[in-house]
Write a protein that holds these residues in place. Sequence first.
Motif, mmCIF file in Angstrom:
data_model
loop_
_atom_site.group_PDB
_atom_site.id
_atom_site.type_symbol
_atom_site.label_atom_id
_atom_site.label_comp_id
_atom_site.label_asym_id
_atom_site.label_seq_id
_atom_site.Cartn_x
_atom_site.Cartn_y
_atom_site.Cartn_z
ATOM 1 N N SER A 1 -13.151 2.913 -2.029
ATOM 2 C CA SER A 1 -13.981 2.020 -1.215
ATOM 3 C C SER A 1 -13.083 1.240 -0.261
ATOM 4 O O SER A 1 -11.853 1.340 -0.323
ATOM 5 C CB SER A 1 -14.756 1.043 -2.119
ATOM 6 O OG SER A 1 -13.854 0.309 -2.937
ATOM 7 N N GLU A 2 -13.693 0.459 0.630
ATOM 8 C CA GLU A 2 -12.921 -0.336 1.581
ATOM 9 C C GLU A 2 -12.080 -1.373 0.831
ATOM 10 O O GLU A 2 -12.544 -1.966 -0.147
ATOM 11 C CB GLU A 2 -13.856 -1.051 2.558
ATOM 12 C CG GLU A 2 -14.501 -0.122 3.576
ATOM 13 C CD GLU A 2 -13.466 0.534 4.478
ATOM 14 O OE1 GLU A 2 -12.587 -0.191 5.000
ATOM 15 O OE2 GLU A 2 -13.526 1.764 4.644
ATOM 16 N N PRO A 3 -10.836 -1.615 1.279
ATOM 17 C CA PRO A 3 -9.994 -2.605 0.592
ATOM 18 C C PRO A 3 -10.580 -4.011 0.723
ATOM 19 O O PRO A 3 -11.199 -4.345 1.731
ATOM 20 C CB PRO A 3 -8.659 -2.496 1.318
ATOM 21 C CG PRO A 3 -8.973 -1.900 2.638
ATOM 22 C CD PRO A 3 -10.145 -0.984 2.414
ATOM 23 N N THR A 4 -10.380 -4.795 -0.297
ATOM 24 C CA THR A 4 -10.932 -6.158 -0.311
ATOM 25 C C THR A 4 -10.072 -7.137 0.480
ATOM 26 O O THR A 4 -10.484 -8.277 0.701
ATOM 27 C CB THR A 4 -11.059 -6.663 -1.759
ATOM 28 O OG1 THR A 4 -9.773 -6.548 -2.410
ATOM 29 C CG2 THR A 4 -12.081 -5.837 -2.529
ATOM 30 N N ILE A 5 -8.884 -6.724 0.905
ATOM 31 C CA ILE A 5 -8.046 -7.547 1.774
ATOM 32 C C ILE A 5 -7.532 -6.700 2.920
ATOM 33 O O ILE A 5 -7.515 -5.464 2.838
ATOM 34 C CB ILE A 5 -6.852 -8.199 1.032
ATOM 35 C CG1 ILE A 5 -5.831 -7.133 0.611
ATOM 36 C CG2 ILE A 5 -7.312 -9.030 -0.150
ATOM 37 C CD1 ILE A 5 -4.483 -7.703 0.196
ATOM 38 N N SER A 6 -7.109 -7.368 3.974
ATOM 39 C CA SER A 6 -6.461 -6.699 5.101
ATOM 40 C C SER A 6 -5.395 -7.644 5.642
ATOM 41 O O SER A 6 -5.697 -8.796 5.964
ATOM 42 C CB SER A 6 -7.486 -6.367 6.188
ATOM 43 O OG SER A 6 -6.846 -5.784 7.310
ATOM 44 N N TRP B 1 -3.568 -8.705 -4.987
ATOM 45 C CA TRP B 1 -4.404 -7.524 -4.744
ATOM 46 C C TRP B 1 -3.879 -6.326 -5.525
ATOM 47 O O TRP B 1 -4.659 -5.539 -6.069
ATOM 48 C CB TRP B 1 -4.438 -7.217 -3.245
ATOM 49 C CG TRP B 1 -5.230 -5.982 -2.929
ATOM 50 C CD1 TRP B 1 -6.582 -5.851 -2.837
ATOM 51 C CD2 TRP B 1 -4.687 -4.673 -2.701
ATOM 52 N NE1 TRP B 1 -6.937 -4.556 -2.551
ATOM 53 C CE2 TRP B 1 -5.779 -3.811 -2.467
ATOM 54 C CE3 TRP B 1 -3.402 -4.165 -2.653
ATOM 55 C CZ2 TRP B 1 -5.622 -2.447 -2.199
ATOM 56 C CZ3 TRP B 1 -3.237 -2.811 -2.392
ATOM 57 C CH2 TRP B 1 -4.331 -1.961 -2.166
ATOM 58 N N SER C 1 -5.103 -6.389 -8.859
ATOM 59 C CA SER C 1 -6.562 -6.343 -8.951
ATOM 60 C C SER C 1 -7.023 -4.921 -9.257
ATOM 61 O O SER C 1 -6.213 -3.984 -9.346
ATOM 62 C CB SER C 1 -7.194 -6.809 -7.637
ATOM 63 O OG SER C 1 -7.027 -5.816 -6.623
ATOM 64 N N GLN D 1 -8.510 -2.737 -7.374
ATOM 65 C CA GLN D 1 -8.190 -1.752 -6.342
ATOM 66 C C GLN D 1 -6.712 -1.356 -6.376
ATOM 67 O O GLN D 1 -6.367 -0.178 -6.258
ATOM 68 C CB GLN D 1 -8.559 -2.311 -4.966
ATOM 69 C CG GLN D 1 -10.049 -2.282 -4.675
ATOM 70 C CD GLN D 1 -10.351 -2.529 -3.214
ATOM 71 O OE1 GLN D 1 -9.596 -3.200 -2.509
ATOM 72 N NE2 GLN D 1 -11.474 -1.993 -2.745
#
Length: 389
Positions: free
Chosen positions: A120-125, A369, A372, A374
Amino acid sequence: MNQIGKVIVSLVLTGAMIFISFTMIIGAAFTGLGEYPIMFIFVVALTTIIITNCAIFMKGTKKNLKKFTLFFYSVATVILISYVSYQVYQDKLEIVSNQDVDLESYQPASDNDKLVSLDSEPTISITENLPVLVGATALYPLYAAFVKAVYPEGDYNLEDDENIVLASQTGNAYQNLFRGEVDIIFTAGPSERQEKQAENRNVSLDLTPIGKEAFVFFVHADNPVTELTVKEVQAIYSGEITNWNQVGGKDEEIRAFQRPADSGSQTMLEKVMDGKRLMEPPTDEIVSGMGGIIRETANYKNKTDAIGFTFRYFASEMVDKGKIKFVQIDGIDPNKENINNDTYPFTAEFYAITRTDYDNNNIPLLIDWITSEQGQQIIEKTGYVPLKQ
């Protein structure tokens, strides 16, 4: 020819042979051929000078001199052919050395299929103040995948000195961190020497466990030994056990290879020894350009008498190809299940390590992260064992 003429001929030929042999010795030294070829050149040159001068000055010995010359050069030829054949054989042996890994194929890029991706899309960028990363070679595919997931798309070329995603050996990575040249290193825990170096530099380290791995011992696929106990491993590497027949193998001397000091795997071996003194490792002698002999810990060369060690992920591909095999420790395989439940005796955590005096808020953001769900997913997909399963 009168006596003066003989002396002149002798001096000219002797000088020419000394010059030629000296040139060959210097060439052998600078190309790193080792001390044995240098000794061979020296002995052949010296004997040739003696034979030449005997032929010039000693008329009555020519028949015997011819016999000796034929015998000497025959023996020298056999020795030379044998040495070259042995070197060719050595070069064909598989060498387990993380210096041979093609890291360029793991460089972070959105279209690099060799690196794992999130479901899925990462929760941070992270788009600015990017933490500078470096780590052990075997962990590069892992933190390169972190970069692929949360860093901006870009050219993270390993050949670029300005690159912020680097690959190194464990010892160099620690030195980079001590000097403040990088923000996070991904390695095994520090050795006692590295802890002392940090203390001497007034550097405090923060170690965050991010995954688990097995420290494995491996042998040639044809070695009949399939299992060792912890005590047997310690005895082999302390020099108490020296023959494979002492642990259920063939009557063959054990060649127990080690790694350079302060490498991640050598540090782990020291912990495995649990206070027992390590024996001196097998060494390769390399003649440096300055003419000195540098003794370096030998790479693991895959012969039936050899035993080596590394971390499981790194050597798994060679195991799959049937070239080496992992030995069980106390009857337990170094597989993911046994790493996860801590039943394999040599299970170790690896870390994201920072200095405690960092001033970039993206450093703890990235590490949080990684620990986490992900980040742990990437660790598992890459082939390591996550902290949480």
